[in-house]
Structure formats: C-alpha cells, structure tokens
Design a protein around this motif. Structure first.
Motif, PDB file in Angstrom:
ATOM      1  N   ARG A  10       0.859  -1.186   0.000  1.00  0.00           N
ATOM      2  CA  ARG A  10       0.000   0.000   0.000  1.00  0.00           C
ATOM      3  C   ARG A  10       0.898   1.239   0.000  1.00  0.00           C
ATOM      4  NH1 ARG A  10      -5.166   0.307   0.688  1.00  0.00           N
ATOM      5  NH2 ARG A  10      -5.349  -1.840   1.365  1.00  0.00           N
ATOM      6  N   VAL A  11       0.535   2.239  -0.789  1.00  0.00           N
ATOM      7  CA  VAL A  11       1.324   3.471  -0.849  1.00  0.00           C
ATOM      8  C   VAL A  11       1.175   4.212   0.476  1.00  0.00           C
ATOM      9  CG1 VAL A  11       1.645   5.690  -2.012  1.00  0.00           C
ATOM     10  CG2 VAL A  11       1.081   3.644  -3.357  1.00  0.00           C
ATOM     11  N   LYS A  12       2.290   4.391   1.158  1.00  0.00           N
ATOM     12  CA  LYS A  12       2.312   5.120   2.426  1.00  0.00           C
ATOM     13  C   LYS A  12       2.170   6.612   2.133  1.00  0.00           C
ATOM     14  CE  LYS A  12       5.292   5.587   6.517  1.00  0.00           C
ATOM     15  NZ  LYS A  12       6.551   5.072   7.102  1.00  0.00           N
ATOM     16  N   TRP A  13       2.973   7.100   1.209  1.00  0.00           N
ATOM     17  CA  TRP A  13       2.864   8.455   0.697  1.00  0.00           C
ATOM     18  C   TRP A  13       3.697   8.555  -0.564  1.00  0.00           C
ATOM     19  CZ3 TRP A  13       7.283  11.398   0.129  1.00  0.00           C
ATOM     20  CH2 TRP A  13       8.386  11.073   0.932  1.00  0.00           C
ATOM     21  N   PHE A  14       3.362   9.527  -1.406  1.00  0.00           N
ATOM     22  CA  PHE A  14       4.134   9.782  -2.622  1.00  0.00           C
ATOM     23  C   PHE A  14       4.082  11.271  -2.896  1.00  0.00           C
ATOM     24  CE2 PHE A  14       5.063  10.273  -7.076  1.00  0.00           C
ATOM     25  CZ  PHE A  14       6.128   9.399  -7.237  1.00  0.00           C
ATOM     26  N   ASN A  15       5.232  11.864  -3.151  1.00  0.00           N
ATOM     27  CA  ASN A  15       5.330  13.286  -3.442  1.00  0.00           C
ATOM     28  C   ASN A  15       5.924  13.445  -4.838  1.00  0.00           C
ATOM     29  OD1 ASN A  15       6.354  15.991  -3.665  1.00  0.00           O
ATOM     30  ND2 ASN A  15       6.150  16.189  -1.450  1.00  0.00           N
ATOM     31  N   ALA A  16       5.091  13.838  -5.798  1.00  0.00           N
ATOM     32  CA  ALA A  16       5.545  13.976  -7.186  1.00  0.00           C
ATOM     33  C   ALA A  16       6.606  15.063  -7.321  1.00  0.00           C
ATOM     34  CB  ALA A  16       4.357  14.263  -8.098  1.00  0.00           C
ATOM     35  N   THR A  17       6.525  16.100  -6.503  1.00  0.00           N
ATOM     36  CA  THR A  17       7.511  17.183  -6.566  1.00  0.00           C
ATOM     37  C   THR A  17       8.885  16.693  -6.123  1.00  0.00           C
ATOM     38  OG1 THR A  17       5.771  18.784  -6.101  1.00  0.00           O
ATOM     39  CG2 THR A  17       8.032  19.528  -5.796  1.00  0.00           C
ATOM     40  N   LYS A  18       8.923  15.900  -5.050  1.00  0.00           N
ATOM     41  CA  LYS A  18      10.194  15.347  -4.575  1.00  0.00           C
ATOM     42  C   LYS A  18      10.673  14.201  -5.456  1.00  0.00           C
ATOM     43  CE  LYS A  18       9.728  16.573   0.268  1.00  0.00           C
ATOM     44  NZ  LYS A  18       9.728  16.074   1.648  1.00  0.00           N
ATOM     45  N   GLY A  19       9.732  13.541  -6.143  1.00  0.00           N
ATOM     46  CA  GLY A  19      10.109  12.472  -7.057  1.00  0.00           C
ATOM     47  C   GLY A  19      10.194  11.091  -6.441  1.00  0.00           C
ATOM     48  N   PHE A  20       9.587  10.910  -5.270  1.00  0.00           N
ATOM     49  CA  PHE A  20       9.609   9.588  -4.657  1.00  0.00           C
ATOM     50  C   PHE A  20       8.532   9.484  -3.588  1.00  0.00           C
ATOM     51  CE2 PHE A  20      12.294  12.074  -1.875  1.00  0.00           C
ATOM     52  CZ  PHE A  20      12.015  11.597  -0.604  1.00  0.00           C
ATOM     53  N   GLY A  21       8.367   8.266  -3.115  1.00  0.00           N
ATOM     54  CA  GLY A  21       7.461   7.976  -2.013  1.00  0.00           C
ATOM     55  C   GLY A  21       7.790   6.602  -1.481  1.00  0.00           C
ATOM     56  N   PHE A  22       6.903   6.073  -0.636  1.00  0.00           N
ATOM     57  CA  PHE A  22       7.178   4.783  -0.024  1.00  0.00           C
ATOM     58  C   PHE A  22       5.950   3.889  -0.036  1.00  0.00           C
ATOM     59  CE2 PHE A  22      10.473   7.482   1.671  1.00  0.00           C
ATOM     60  CZ  PHE A  22      11.591   6.670   1.555  1.00  0.00           C
ATOM     61  N   VAL A  23       6.218   2.591  -0.148  1.00  0.00           N
ATOM     62  CA  VAL A  23       5.203   1.548  -0.111  1.00  0.00           C
ATOM     63  C   VAL A  23       5.459   0.724   1.140  1.00  0.00           C
ATOM     64  CG1 VAL A  23       4.386  -0.552  -1.280  1.00  0.00           C
ATOM     65  CG2 VAL A  23       5.036   1.468  -2.637  1.00  0.00           C
ATOM     66  N   VAL A  24       4.382   0.310   1.812  1.00  0.00           N
ATOM     67  CA  VAL A  24       4.495  -0.558   2.980  1.00  0.00           C
ATOM     68  C   VAL A  24       3.718  -1.840   2.712  1.00  0.00           C
ATOM     69  CG1 VAL A  24       4.859   1.295   4.651  1.00  0.00           C
ATOM     70  CG2 VAL A  24       2.537   0.583   4.102  1.00  0.00           C
TER      71      VAL A  24
END
Length: 173
Positions: A10-24
């Motif tokens: 599940r996507v924990k968070w994603f920031n398109a501006t920063k260019g990354f996010g995390f899945v748990v």
C-alpha cells in the motif's frame, strides 16, 4: 542485486515534486522506496496515498526499492466530494461514456480541481480532485496525456474517470 521479489503493498505516501514515495506491506519490514521514474515507466506521474500496488522490488545497498510497477488499485475508501457524489465511481467502466484521449490543461492540487481537453476539442472538461484520487492519482501535471471518461455534470462536462495512457490504450483497442 539481480534477485527481484514480487510484492503487493500500500502506498504510504508519494510526493511527485520530490520524485519519490514509499510503499508498505502487511509484513513487518522496512518501507519500500518508490521512485518517480519507476512510476513513470508504468505511465503515471503520481499515485495516491493508500493505493494498493503490485511491484517488483530489489534489495540495494540503500534498502529495498521498487524496480517495476505491475498494477495500481485506487483505495476503496477514498472520499467522494458532494460535487461529484452523483456519479457512481465504484465501477467507472459501466458509465456510458467511452475512454477518450485527453491532455491536462492545468490542475491545482491545493484548489482541488483543474481542466482537461479531449484531443481535437477545445471545450474544457472539469477535473475534480476526488476524481483524481478515485482514479489512483495524487496529482496531475499540465500537459500530461491521459484517457478520460467524460460525463455531463451539473455545470457542464466533467471527468468521471482518468486512466493512464498505456492502460487505457489496451481497453480502447
């Protein structure tokens, strides 16, 4: 580093501006890095928090990273705003509207809406933030190409569903 694992998380968070996010994952383990380039290879520039993703992962010296996105399922509990509540998003494919190629004219995540244009038609199509979330995205960028289902809303044409270009092409054929 050649070994890859296929996981669902599940996507924990994603920031398109920063260019990354995390899945748990449900397993107790470290967060999995999801880089924007991996997401773009799937045909999306963003993904909403809570979306279920199927990915290939690889252990690297800096931790576990996603190497390929196989599928994205928007979160089932995404809220629907009053302005779009009249549309049943539970199965957008049943909406009597074809997928049409479109481009985002502009979208402001903070204001919660934007506009798109179907290719060859200058008429603006309203795109609400809740439609974006329901479709599995967290943000849209001006100029991005998508396929959308357009319905007549209370104030004119509006997007009922947004699909990434690659996923929609196979459905249109």
């Amino acid at each position: 580093m050649d070994h890859q694992d296929k996981i669902t998380g599940r996507v924990k968070w994603f920031n398109a501006t920063k260019g990354f996010g995390f899945v748990v994952t449900d397993d107790v383990g470290p967060d999995i890095l999801l880089h924007a380039n991996v997401l773009r290879n799937f045909g999306q520039g963003s993904v909403t928090e809570g979306a279920v993703v199927e990915i290939f992962t690889q252990q690297t010296p800096r931790g576990i990273q996603a190497t390929e996105v196989l599928s994205i399922t928007p979160p089932a509990d995404a809220p629907i705003a009053d302005s779009v509540r009249a549309i049943d998003f539970s199965d957008a494919a049943t909406i009597d509207a074809p997928l049409e190629p479109a481009r985002i004219k502009w979208f402001d995540k903070l204001r919660g809406f934007g506009f798109a244009n179907v290719f060859g038609d200058p008429e603006d199509i309203f795109v609400h933030m809740e439609t974006v979330r329901q479709s599995g995205f967290s943000d849209l960028q001006s100029g991005e190409a998508f396929c959308i289902r357009v319905v007549e809303g209370p104030r004119g044409k509006m997007a009922a569903e947004i699909r990434n270009w690659e996923a929609a092409i196979s459905e249109m054929e």
